[in-house]
Design an enzyme around this catalytic site. Structure first.
Site, PDB file in Angstrom:
ATOM      1  N   GLU A  55       5.485  -5.993   4.959  1.00  0.00           N
ATOM      2  CA  GLU A  55       6.306  -4.841   4.603  1.00  0.00           C
ATOM      3  C   GLU A  55       6.951  -4.334   5.873  1.00  0.00           C
ATOM      4  OE1 GLU A  55       5.107  -1.234   2.547  1.00  0.00           O
ATOM      5  OE2 GLU A  55       3.594  -2.424   1.506  1.00  0.00           O
ATOM      6  N   ASP A  66       4.187   9.650   3.363  1.00  0.00           N
ATOM      7  CA  ASP A  66       3.360   9.108   4.433  1.00  0.00           C
ATOM      8  C   ASP A  66       2.437  10.129   5.059  1.00  0.00           C
ATOM      9  OD1 ASP A  66       4.044   6.311   4.618  1.00  0.00           O
ATOM     10  OD2 ASP A  66       6.071   6.995   5.084  1.00  0.00           O
TER      11      ASP A  66
END
Lengths: 272, 423
Positions: A55, A66
């Site tokens: 990724e 996040d």
């Protein structure tokens, strides 16, 4: 001629893992941390150490999905001048190293670049597709059209809070795999995976034959093995990024990264 | 390839091309639950009756209107009427929306509320409603804002809320929203996010507007009652845009009423230190919605600047973007200097200390009044009071070390024509 899904996508890798009766290992790193060159080197090292799919994260100013580790690395990368186009450099390097690169990006960066142009450039760089943490298929008309044209995979997320109806609708639009969020929250290593991950995977598998990979919270070999028992892929982000943020220099970070990837790769092979 | 392209799913909550829901899947069920709850509530006499009772007995609605002739003498002698949202309990318009969302929180069976705040007005209102209704309350506030709005931080704590200073990014309103959204993704099971303005994912822009619509409904009737006619212009400051949307909405069908939003021009658009989104930005996605956004050519959010924490935000509510692009509303900006002049002028001529946010609208009124002249009737939304801004204002005017402002500054309108955009 536009490339087909099997040319670029993650499907072949996931099929191969299935044939080996194991889960795939998906590793996340943001491009640009500690530098563009350093991040590319680290991604290639991950492939060499046993990651099946990479990724390639594009740092974003407002990464609301996040947790602190990834947010810190992304912020540092932005301060050091990382650009969206650097993701294509990383993509090319990962592809050359032998693993399919999946870009993970918040939607505004792709929108600003132009979804069609982004898709074409990504495909030209050997990219497999895009994971969109803040784009749901309901809003994804432009991206769905662009990914059809280029043959890129599109990975949307399902979460423990998703209704059965939404799991079906989201899964329908996924190509490559379905990203199952293991728990309610943001990215970051957790000490225990709990039951929620297995539940969401089973709920998803009830409506689709597409591979289902689990993300958020996996940090070590035993957790990877635990998740690999029921998922088609295990996605690891913060724990890998931490190898780089906590290292004194790039060489030390990459060394720690190789060791952790080795442990995780063993984990995904011992889960079943 | 079009025959292979799957049909896009429904796109709810659009104002033209603006709006939408650009958030993680984990939040979608909560947004759908909220949408259903607010739709049902707004046609439920019990809910609307309880809200009306709270407005009447707790908020202090209807808020009055005040004509300000001495101030208006500096605005081309136009007739200026202020809608006094500053007189609401907690000192701003924010309480209208917060009480309604807190009632919805209880209806949805949730026990905890979170909110973001810039100037602290929304945070104080949320902490107040949480105390009133027995809800746990956490307020996210940019660290920079906790410093410039220290008094409001103390007020929130006094009301029993936990205040979390957010040190990341620009440490202002946008970063507070990021952290509030992270909290919401994690705790959505028992938590409602009382978003304080007309932005964010659907249904927030519509819902927050509907809860503030009372401002315009009251003001329209009050102005008609006082003057026998509709105003020529309705003027309000625009950060996220909730007070402006609240007062504008009832006038949208009144074609002759000019709707004017005033953004924060900061140190001037050319300086790059501003929050004049409509003067210098392009459409993009931030915090779950598609609207005008200050961004670089990669799509990274740019930092905004304003002397008022409540307008210091790089994006704007999507319905404002729609009103702007369709030409129904006009958006201008006032610089920090113009704002502080208007602030001081209202203090000295009318004995009203406005919030710095609202002072932007007053600066806009000075300009619009001079353009339209003495026959014009202007309605200005005084969205909040300036108590929270006394430290900033005292510092700006040099009052903290015992100095006084030079006599007469308020009576000398500053030079016009700083290149501000006339949209």
């Amino acid at each position: 001629m536009s490339p087909t899904t099997t040319d670029l996508g993650v499907g072949r890798v996931l099929e191969q893992c299935r044939a080996e009766n194991r889960a795939a290992l998906v590793g996340y790193l943001p491009v640009g941390f500690p530098s563009v060159e350093g991040s590319v080197e680290a991604m290639v090292a991950m492939v060499e150490a046993g990651v099946d799919i990479v990724e390639v994260g594009i740092p974003y100013s407002d990464p609301l999905m996040d947790g602190p580790v990834i947010a810190y690395a992304a912020d540092q990368a932005l301060k050091r001048g990382v650009r969206v186009n650097d993701a294509f450099t990383a993509t090319r390097a990962v592809r050359d190293a032998g693993a399919p690169p999946l870009v993970m990006s918040y939607w505004n960066l792709i929108l600003r670049h132009g979804p069609t142009a982004f898709a074409r450039e990504l495909a030209a760089a050997g990219g497999a597709g895009i994971i969109t943490p803040d784009l749901i298929p309901d809003e994804g008309g432009e991206w769905i059209a662009a990914s059809e044209e280029t043959g890129l995979d599109r990975v949307f997320l399902v979460a423990p809070s998703s209704t059965e109806q939404r799991i079906a609708a989201v899964t329908e639009q996924c190509r490559g795999f379905v990203y199952a969020v293991s728990h309610m929250g943001v990215t970051g290593a957790r000490t225990s995976m709990g039951d929620a991950a297995a539940v969401i995977v089973n709920r998803t598998k009830a409506v689709t034959d597409k591979p289902v990979c689990v993300g958020l919270g996996v940090s070590g070999g035993s957790q990877a093995a635990e998740v690999a028992a029921y998922a088609d892929g295990v996605i690891v982000g913060s724990a890998l990024v931490r190898c780089l943020t906590e290292a004194e220099d790039l060489a030390g970070g990459i060394s720690a990264l190789r060791a952790l990837v080795g442990e995780l790769a063993e984990g995904v092979r011992s889960g079943r | 390839m079009s025959d292979l392209t799957p049909e896009p799913l429904a796109r709810p909550g659009r104002f033209g091309e603006f709006g939408g829901r650009y958030v993680p899947e984990a939040l979608i069920p909560a947004l759908e639950e909220l949408d259903e709850a607010r739709r049902k509530a707004m046609v439920d006499p019990e809910f609307m009756g309880e809200l009306e009772r709270l407005h009447r007995t707790y908020t202090g609605r209807p808020s009055i209107i005040t004509e300000v002739p001495r101030f208006a003498a500096h605005a081309g002698n136009a007739r200026i009427i202020l809608k006094r949202e500053d007189l609401n309990h907690t000192g701003s318009h924010k309480i209208n929306n917060v009480l309604a969302q807190a009632l919805l929180t209880k209806r949805m069976g949730k026990t905890r509320v979170i909110a973001e705040t810039g100037a602290g007005q929304h945070g104080v209102a949320t902490a107040t409603a949480a105390a009133l209704m027995g809800l746990e309350c956490v307020i996210y506030m940019g660290k920079v804002d906790t410093e410039r709005q220290a008094l409001n931080v103390a007020r929130m704590k006094m009301l029993g809320a936990e205040v979390v200073p957010v040190p990341t990014g620009s440490a202002t309103l946008k970063d507070a929203i990021n952290d509030a959204l992270r909290d919401w993704v994690t705790n959505v099971g028992n938590t409602h996010y009382i978003l304080g303005t007309v932005t964010g994912p659907h249904p927030f822009p519509e819902m927050v507007r509907d809860f503030h619509r009372v401002i315009g409904v009251e003001a329209r009737a009050q102005v008609l009652d006082l003057t026998g006619r509709l105003p020529d212009a309705v003027i309000a400051c625009v950060g996220g845009g909730s007070n402006a949307m609240g007062i504008f909405h009832r006038f949208i069908d009144d074609a002759g009423v000019h709707l004017i939003g005033i953004e924060a021009g900061g140190e001037g658009v050319e300086s790059g230190r501003h929050a004049a989104r409509f003067a210098a930005s392009s459409p993009g996605v931030l915090h779950g919605t598609f609207s005008y956004l200050m961004q670089d050519d990669d799509g990274q959010t740019l930092e905004s600047h304003s002397i008022s924490a409540g307008l210091d935000y790089p994006s704007v509510g999507p319905e404002h973007a729609y009103l702007r692009d369709t030409g129904r509303a006009e958006y201008r900006y006032a610089t920090d200097a113009e704002t502080m002049h208007a602030f001081e002028l209202l203090c000295r001529t009318e004995g009203i200390i406005p919030a710095l946010e609202s002072a932007h609208a007053l600066a806009g009124a000075l300009e619009v009044g001079r353009e339209l002249g003495p026959d014009a009737l202007l309605l200005v939304n005084l969205s909040g009071r300036g108590d929270k801004d006394m430290h900033t204002a005292a510092e700006y005017f040099g009052l903290l070390d015992g100095e006084a402002t030079p006599e007469g500054t308020a009576d000398e309108p500053r030079a016009e024509g700083d290149g501000r955009t006339q949209l």
